[in-house]
Design an enzyme around this catalytic site. Structure first.
Site, PDB file in Angstrom:
ATOM      1  N   ASP A  30       0.830  -1.213   0.000  1.00 40.97           N
ATOM      2  CA  ASP A  30       0.000   0.000   0.000  1.00 40.97           C
ATOM      3  C   ASP A  30       0.865   1.263   0.000  1.00 40.97           C
ATOM      4  O   ASP A  30       1.993   1.246   0.495  1.00 40.97           O
ATOM      5  CB  ASP A  30      -0.901  -0.043   1.250  1.00 40.97           C
ATOM      6  CG  ASP A  30      -2.100   0.887   1.119  1.00 40.97           C
ATOM      7  OD1 ASP A  30      -2.340   1.422   0.023  1.00 40.97           O
ATOM      8  OD2 ASP A  30      -2.793   1.082   2.138  1.00 40.97           O
ATOM      9  N   HIS A  47       1.911   3.806  -9.071  1.00 36.74           N
ATOM     10  CA  HIS A  47       1.574   2.409  -9.379  1.00 36.74           C
ATOM     11  C   HIS A  47       2.660   1.773 -10.254  1.00 36.74           C
ATOM     12  O   HIS A  47       3.002   0.612 -10.085  1.00 36.74           O
ATOM     13  CB  HIS A  47       0.216   2.327 -10.083  1.00 36.74           C
ATOM     14  CG  HIS A  47      -0.933   2.712  -9.191  1.00 36.74           C
ATOM     15  ND1 HIS A  47      -1.051   2.233  -7.900  1.00 36.74           N
ATOM     16  CD2 HIS A  47      -2.001   3.530  -9.389  1.00 36.74           C
ATOM     17  CE1 HIS A  47      -2.156   2.741  -7.354  1.00 36.74           C
ATOM     18  NE2 HIS A  47      -2.739   3.529  -8.225  1.00 36.74           N
ATOM     19  N   LEU A 141       9.901 -20.394  -6.100  1.00 42.15           N
ATOM     20  CA  LEU A 141       8.916 -19.649  -5.305  1.00 42.15           C
ATOM     21  C   LEU A 141       7.539 -19.617  -5.994  1.00 42.15           C
ATOM     22  O   LEU A 141       7.451 -19.413  -7.205  1.00 42.15           O
ATOM     23  CB  LEU A 141       9.431 -18.220  -5.108  1.00 42.15           C
ATOM     24  CG  LEU A 141       8.550 -17.259  -4.330  1.00 42.15           C
ATOM     25  CD1 LEU A 141       9.384 -16.471  -3.327  1.00 42.15           C
ATOM     26  CD2 LEU A 141       7.843 -16.279  -5.242  1.00 42.15           C
TER      27      LEU A 141
HETATM   28  C1  IPE Z   1      -5.583  -2.565  -0.247  1.00 39.21           C
HETATM   29  O1  IPE Z   1      -5.248  -1.225  -0.351  1.00 39.21           O
HETATM   30  C2  IPE Z   1      -5.662  -3.174  -1.601  1.00 39.21           C
HETATM   31  C3  IPE Z   1      -4.389  -3.300  -2.343  1.00 39.21           C
HETATM   32  C4  IPE Z   1      -3.203  -2.987  -1.909  1.00 39.21           C
HETATM   33  C5  IPE Z   1      -4.507  -3.842  -3.665  1.00 39.21           C
HETATM   34  P1  IPE Z   1      -6.357  -0.068  -0.402  1.00 39.21           P
HETATM   35  O2  IPE Z   1      -5.609   1.207  -0.476  1.00 39.21           O
HETATM   36  O3  IPE Z   1      -7.329  -0.346  -1.470  1.00 39.21           O
HETATM   37  O4  IPE Z   1      -7.091  -0.248   1.012  1.00 39.21           O
HETATM   38  P2  IPE Z   1      -7.915   0.788   1.895  1.00 39.21           P
HETATM   39  O5  IPE Z   1      -8.981   1.374   1.021  1.00 39.21           O
HETATM   40  O6  IPE Z   1      -6.957   1.827   2.353  1.00 39.21           O
HETATM   41  O7  IPE Z   1      -8.452  -0.024   3.037  1.00 39.21           O
HETATM   42  C1  IPE Z   2      -1.795   0.402  -3.319  1.00 38.60           C
HETATM   43  O1  IPE Z   2      -1.545   1.769  -3.368  1.00 38.60           O
HETATM   44  C2  IPE Z   2      -2.029  -0.165  -4.682  1.00 38.60           C
HETATM   45  C3  IPE Z   2      -3.430  -0.504  -4.986  1.00 38.60           C
HETATM   46  C4  IPE Z   2      -4.452  -0.389  -4.196  1.00 38.60           C
HETATM   47  C5  IPE Z   2      -3.665  -1.015  -6.318  1.00 38.60           C
HETATM   48  P1  IPE Z   2      -2.712   2.842  -3.245  1.00 38.60           P
HETATM   49  O2  IPE Z   2      -3.159   3.222  -4.591  1.00 38.60           O
HETATM   50  O3  IPE Z   2      -3.782   2.350  -2.348  1.00 38.60           O
HETATM   51  O4  IPE Z   2      -1.935   4.045  -2.577  1.00 38.60           O
HETATM   52  P2  IPE Z   2      -2.494   5.046  -1.476  1.00 38.60           P
HETATM   53  O5  IPE Z   2      -2.993   4.218  -0.328  1.00 38.60           O
HETATM   54  O6  IPE Z   2      -3.603   5.811  -2.121  1.00 38.60           O
HETATM   55  O7  IPE Z   2      -1.329   5.888  -1.107  1.00 38.60           O
HETATM   56 MG    MG Z   3      -4.118   2.502  -0.380  1.00 36.76          MG
END
Ligand code: IPE
Ligand code: IPE
Ligand code: MG
Length: 251
Positions: A30, A47, A141
Site C-alpha cells: 500500500d 503504481h 517460489l
Molecule cells: C488494499 O489497499 C488493496 C491493495 C493494496 C490492492 P487499499 O488502499 O485499497 O485499502 P484501503 O482502502 O486503504 O483499506
Molecule cells: C496500493 O496503493 C495499490 C493498490 C491499491 C492497487 P494505493 O493506490 O492504495 O496508494 P495510497 O494508499 O492511495 O497511497
Molecule cells: Mg491505499
C-alpha cells in the site's frame, strides 16, 4: 568479484542472520498513491514504481528461500476508483505478467492468480492463463497475485460451491469441515500465510485473506510500497523470528 556477485554475497551473509524464514509471506503493498503525491506526480506513476518494486521483492524472497509469496494487486473494492486509475492498473498488471518470465528469468518462479477473474478484461484473463501455464512446471517460489480479490467474495463463492454439492447429494452437511471449506477457496492447496506485511502505515486487513490469516503474524511499516526494499523485508523476517506462535495453546 563483480558488483552483482558482491551484492549477492552480501545478501547471502544476511540470509544466515535469519533464525527462521517464513514459508508463506503475504503482502499488502500500500501507499503507491501517496508516494506519487509526495513527489508531485500523478498517482499512476506511483503504481508504475510499485509494480517494478514487486519484482525486486520477488527476487529477494526467492533468494532467501521463501516458498510462497502472495501480493494484493487489486481488491474487489478497488473498482470504486476513477476509471482512469482502474484502466492504468489493469494495463500495469498486463505488462507485469507479459514481462514476468523475462524479468524473473532464472528465478524459477511459478505464478498463480487468485480472485474473481471473470470480471477482468478478456485480454488480461488470457494473459493470466498463458503465464500460469508457462510457469506451471517451475518449482521455485510460488508467486500468488490476488487480483479482483476480496475475502468476503471468496468465502461466498465457497459457500455456494458447498451448497451445490449438498444439493446434488455429493456431500453431507455433517461432512462440512474446515478442510472441505478450504478446498473451495481460491487458495486451495496453498498453505496459510505465516507473516502478513502491510506498508504505508495503515493497520487494517482490507478484505485480504481473512480466513487464511487467522493465525498469521502481522507486521506493519510506515514505508510507502515503492520505497520498500530488501532491508524492510529482512526486518520483518527478523521480527517474525522473535514471535511465539501459540495457536491458542501454551507454545
Ligand atoms: C488494499 O489497499 C488493496 C491493495 C493494496 C490492492 P487499499 O488502499 O485499497 O485499502 P484501503 O482502502 O486503504 O483499506
Ligand atoms: C496500493 O496503493 C495499490 C493498490 C491499491 C492497487 P494505493 O493506490 O492504495 O496508494 P495510497 O494508499 O492511495 O497511497
Ligand atoms: Mg491505499
Amino acid at each position: 568479484m563483480g558488483f552483482f556477485d558482491r551484492l549477492f554475497t552480501k545478501k547471502n551473509e544476511k540470509i544466515k542472520e535469519f533464525k527462521v524464514v517464513p514459508n508463506h509471506i503475504a503482502i499488502i503493498p500500500d501507499g503507491n498513491g501517496r508516494w506519487a503525491k509526495k513527489r508531485g506526480l500523478p498517482r499512476n506513476m506511483g503504481h508504475r514504481e510499485g509494480s517494478m518494486n514487486i519484482k525486486k521483492i520477488v527476487i529477494f524472497c526467492s533468494k532467501i528461500k521463501v516458498k510462497y509469496l502472495t501480493f494484493y494487486a487489486f481488491s474487489t473494492e478497488n473498482w470504486k476508483r476513477p476509471q482512469s486509475e482502474v484502466d492504468a492498473l489493469m494495463k500495469l498488471l498486463m505488462e507485469f505478467l507479459r514481462n514476468a518470465e523475462k524479468e524473473l528469468e532464472g528465478s524459477n518462479v511459478k505464478i498463480k492468480v487468485i480472485g474473481d477473474l471473470t470480471a477482468l478484461p478478456e485480454e488480461l484473463q488470457k494473459e493470466i492463463a498463458r503465464v500460469e501455464k508457462f510457469t506451471s512446471s517451475n518449482d521455485g517460489l510460488h508467486l500468488i497475485i490476488a487480483l479482483n480479490y476480496g475475502s468476503r467474495l471468496e468465502m461466498l463463492h465457497a459457500v455456494k460451491e458447498i451448497s451445490k454439492k449438498v444439493k446434488e447429494n455429493k456431500l453431507s452437511i455433517n461432512d462440512i469441515d474446515e478442510k472441505q471449506f478450504e478446498s473451495c477457496l481460491y487458495t486451495a492447496g496453498i498453505p496459510d500465510p505465516d507473516l502478513l506485511i502491510r506498508t504505508s502505515g495503515e493497520q487494517r486487513i482490507s478484505n485480504y485473506l481473512l480466513w487464511q490469516c487467522a493465525y498469521s503474524e502481522l507486521w506493519f511499516t510506515d514505508a510507502l510500497w515503492p520505497d520498500v526494499n530488501e532491508s524492510h523485508i529482512s526486518e520483518a523476517i527478523r521480527d517474525y523470528g522473535k514471535r511465539s506462535r501459540r495457536y491458542g495453546g501454551l507454545g
